[in-house]
Scaffold this active site. Sequence first.
Site, PDB file in Angstrom:
ATOM      1  N   ARG A  15     130.323  82.938  11.237  1.00 47.68           N
ATOM      2  CA  ARG A  15     131.097  82.789  10.002  1.00 47.68           C
ATOM      3  C   ARG A  15     132.196  81.732  10.095  1.00 47.68           C
ATOM      4  O   ARG A  15     132.446  80.984   9.150  1.00 47.68           O
ATOM      5  CB  ARG A  15     131.704  84.146   9.632  1.00 47.68           C
ATOM      6  CG  ARG A  15     132.480  84.168   8.325  1.00 47.68           C
ATOM      7  CD  ARG A  15     133.036  85.565   8.067  1.00 47.68           C
ATOM      8  NE  ARG A  15     133.736  85.644   6.800  1.00 47.68           N
ATOM      9  CZ  ARG A  15     133.175  85.930   5.632  1.00 47.68           C
ATOM     10  NH1 ARG A  15     131.876  86.154   5.575  1.00 47.68           N
ATOM     11  NH2 ARG A  15     133.889  85.996   4.536  1.00 47.68           N
ATOM     12  N   ASN A  89     119.227  79.585  40.703  1.00 49.39           N
ATOM     13  CA  ASN A  89     119.999  80.776  40.327  1.00 49.39           C
ATOM     14  C   ASN A  89     121.469  80.618  40.711  1.00 49.39           C
ATOM     15  O   ASN A  89     122.153  81.590  41.022  1.00 49.39           O
ATOM     16  CB  ASN A  89     119.409  82.044  40.972  1.00 49.39           C
ATOM     17  CG  ASN A  89     119.901  83.311  40.277  1.00 49.39           C
ATOM     18  OD1 ASN A  89     120.169  83.314  39.077  1.00 49.39           O
ATOM     19  ND2 ASN A  89     120.044  84.394  41.041  1.00 49.39           N
ATOM     20  N   HIS A  90     121.937  79.376  40.702  1.00 53.16           N
ATOM     21  CA  HIS A  90     123.337  79.088  41.009  1.00 53.16           C
ATOM     22  C   HIS A  90     123.767  77.893  40.165  1.00 53.16           C
ATOM     23  O   HIS A  90     123.202  76.797  40.290  1.00 53.16           O
ATOM     24  CB  HIS A  90     123.519  78.779  42.495  1.00 53.16           C
ATOM     25  CG  HIS A  90     124.953  78.834  42.943  1.00 53.16           C
ATOM     26  ND1 HIS A  90     125.873  77.873  42.602  1.00 53.16           N
ATOM     27  CD2 HIS A  90     125.620  79.753  43.696  1.00 53.16           C
ATOM     28  CE1 HIS A  90     127.052  78.177  43.124  1.00 53.16           C
ATOM     29  NE2 HIS A  90     126.927  79.324  43.797  1.00 53.16           N
ATOM     30  N   ASP A  91     124.752  78.115  39.300  1.00 59.17           N
ATOM     31  CA  ASP A  91     125.107  77.097  38.314  1.00 59.17           C
ATOM     32  C   ASP A  91     125.730  75.843  38.922  1.00 59.17           C
ATOM     33  O   ASP A  91     125.407  74.723  38.520  1.00 59.17           O
ATOM     34  CB  ASP A  91     126.018  77.687  37.229  1.00 59.17           C
ATOM     35  CG  ASP A  91     127.158  78.518  37.793  1.00 59.17           C
ATOM     36  OD1 ASP A  91     127.358  78.526  39.017  1.00 59.17           O
ATOM     37  OD2 ASP A  91     127.858  79.178  36.988  1.00 59.17           O
ATOM     38  N   THR A 120     133.245  74.702  48.166  1.00 52.56           N
ATOM     39  CA  THR A 120     132.619  75.896  47.627  1.00 52.56           C
ATOM     40  C   THR A 120     132.570  75.748  46.108  1.00 52.56           C
ATOM     41  O   THR A 120     133.280  74.898  45.541  1.00 52.56           O
ATOM     42  CB  THR A 120     133.390  77.166  48.026  1.00 52.56           C
ATOM     43  OG1 THR A 120     132.698  78.318  47.526  1.00 52.56           O
ATOM     44  CG2 THR A 120     134.787  77.166  47.437  1.00 52.56           C
ATOM     45  N   SER A 121     131.771  76.560  45.462  1.00 54.33           N
ATOM     46  CA  SER A 121     131.637  76.428  44.005  1.00 54.33           C
ATOM     47  C   SER A 121     132.969  76.603  43.291  1.00 54.33           C
ATOM     48  O   SER A 121     133.215  76.004  42.234  1.00 54.33           O
ATOM     49  CB  SER A 121     130.616  77.431  43.468  1.00 54.33           C
ATOM     50  OG  SER A 121     130.999  78.757  43.771  1.00 54.33           O
ATOM     51  N   HIS A 169     165.285  98.598   8.064  1.00 56.71           N
ATOM     52  CA  HIS A 169     164.645  99.916   7.998  1.00 56.71           C
ATOM     53  C   HIS A 169     163.972 100.128   6.639  1.00 56.71           C
ATOM     54  O   HIS A 169     163.811 101.258   6.183  1.00 56.71           O
ATOM     55  CB  HIS A 169     165.664 101.046   8.254  1.00 56.71           C
ATOM     56  CG  HIS A 169     166.435 100.867   9.515  1.00 56.71           C
ATOM     57  ND1 HIS A 169     165.950 101.245  10.743  1.00 56.71           N
ATOM     58  CD2 HIS A 169     167.654 100.324   9.741  1.00 56.71           C
ATOM     59  CE1 HIS A 169     166.839 100.953  11.676  1.00 56.71           C
ATOM     60  NE2 HIS A 169     167.884 100.392  11.098  1.00 56.71           N
ATOM     61  N   GLN A 246     139.641  82.009  48.339  1.00 54.75           N
ATOM     62  CA  GLN A 246     138.526  81.177  47.858  1.00 54.75           C
ATOM     63  C   GLN A 246     138.748  80.735  46.422  1.00 54.75           C
ATOM     64  O   GLN A 246     138.214  79.712  45.997  1.00 54.75           O
ATOM     65  CB  GLN A 246     137.200  81.945  47.956  1.00 54.75           C
ATOM     66  CG  GLN A 246     135.993  81.092  47.595  1.00 54.75           C
ATOM     67  CD  GLN A 246     134.680  81.833  47.696  1.00 54.75           C
ATOM     68  OE1 GLN A 246     134.097  82.213  46.683  1.00 54.75           O
ATOM     69  NE2 GLN A 246     134.220  82.069  48.916  1.00 54.75           N
ATOM     70  N   SER A 294     138.654  91.560  -5.843  1.00 53.96           N
ATOM     71  CA  SER A 294     138.127  92.897  -5.602  1.00 53.96           C
ATOM     72  C   SER A 294     136.808  93.035  -6.349  1.00 53.96           C
ATOM     73  O   SER A 294     136.667  92.529  -7.469  1.00 53.96           O
ATOM     74  CB  SER A 294     139.121  93.966  -6.091  1.00 53.96           C
ATOM     75  OG  SER A 294     138.502  95.235  -6.151  1.00 53.96           O
TER      76      SER A 294
END
Length: 447
Positions: A15, A89-91, A120-121, A169, A246, A294
């Site tokens: 939307r 299987n590893h992006d 490392t990734s 208030h 890491q 409405s």
Amino acid sequence: MALSPLNAISPIDGRYRSKVEKLKDYFSEEALIKYRVLVEIEYFIALCELPLPQLETVEHTLFDALRDIYKNFTADDASAIKDIEKVTNHDVKAVEYFIKEKFDTLELSAYKEFIHFGLTSQDINNTAIPLSIKDAMNAVYVPEYFELLEKIEGLAKEWEAIPMLARTHGQPASPTRLGKEVSVFAVRLKEQFNLLNDVPSAAKFGGATGNFNAHKVAYPAIDWKAFGTKFVQEKLGLQHSFPTTQIEHYDHAAALFDALKRINTIIIDLDRDIWAYVSMDYFKQKIKAGEVGSSAMPHKVNPIDFENSEGNLGIANAIFEHLSAKLPISRLQRDLTDSTVLRNVGVPFGHTIIGFKSTMKGLGKLLLNESKFAQDLENNWAVVAEAIQTILRRESYPNPYEALKGLTRTNAAITQSSISNFIDTLEVSDDIKSELKAITPSNYTGI
């Protein structure tokens, strides 16, 4: 079935897609892949510039061609990486293999193993994601924020002289001015934005457990900490977090999300106040031909933009809250919970932008109903009691508060006439009486 506004699960992609279209360049899966490619390419170039002995022969004239890999990144490139990921299987590894294929094309095959060297990734993810957030903030969030701020400041100036009955208030209180009440929100927003600007965009870069282990064992003579800091701060424009585990510790990211949440909370407060003013008939709303307020009541013109904003900003804040609470916590040297959570980082930005735009739209439809402001002030002469008793205190009049309390805390209507009659009973000079009678709900508005 191709994704469309009609079959998207999230309203951000359905939307409201047109309102948040720009965010796709920073928070989509394709965008994340592109930022990963950027970091990998810039890292390889940085190794060449160091230089590592094995990379001394790489022609610097090739750097532009290397950068074109991410600068000219396409949806087809992203799809190719996703195809590789189906096998790995590893992006992040899929990104490495994609770049290796590009190196073959550029006749850089001899240097392919220095792509992702020692990393490392998370060295890629924890630089790519902060960089994408920083870019999204500058390119999308900040312009939307300033557009809304300028609208609020403009209305504060436009309405600065409009006296208004205050309500504390929910009850009639010392009068104020409409412009001043709107300016409160502008000041609050600016102060929180200044705090937001103080939050650094931090990134982790240091190998499998943050210590440059692989780098040091391969090249012990190189100051890898200095290299990492220079790469992150000068190449990527981020702040280098060190030491880390890491993963990035995300404390600065949490501070960013909390700051964004506070800004959203201020706008929610504004939405609710304007909503209340509309219900009090202080504002009419511009009517657009053909619109329906409405399905059952033809007369209705609802303050739906402020309601839409409040709802979207509430969702954004709920996710920002989870991000800031969850991300800084990771078991031992890392667990994977940050990864799946960070994939949703664009969601609260999307709802925030929708909220900003809805508030902007609502503010643009307001029509000032000055007669209602004046009517409410005229119907509440009791609010000048504070002014009268304060001047009487100044004049050392005995028990002024109690005298005004006896006058005003009744069920009888307090009018200009009853106030004037009360003043006439006071044992003060005629000058003081004139001073007191000059006070009205419309001019007792402070500074």
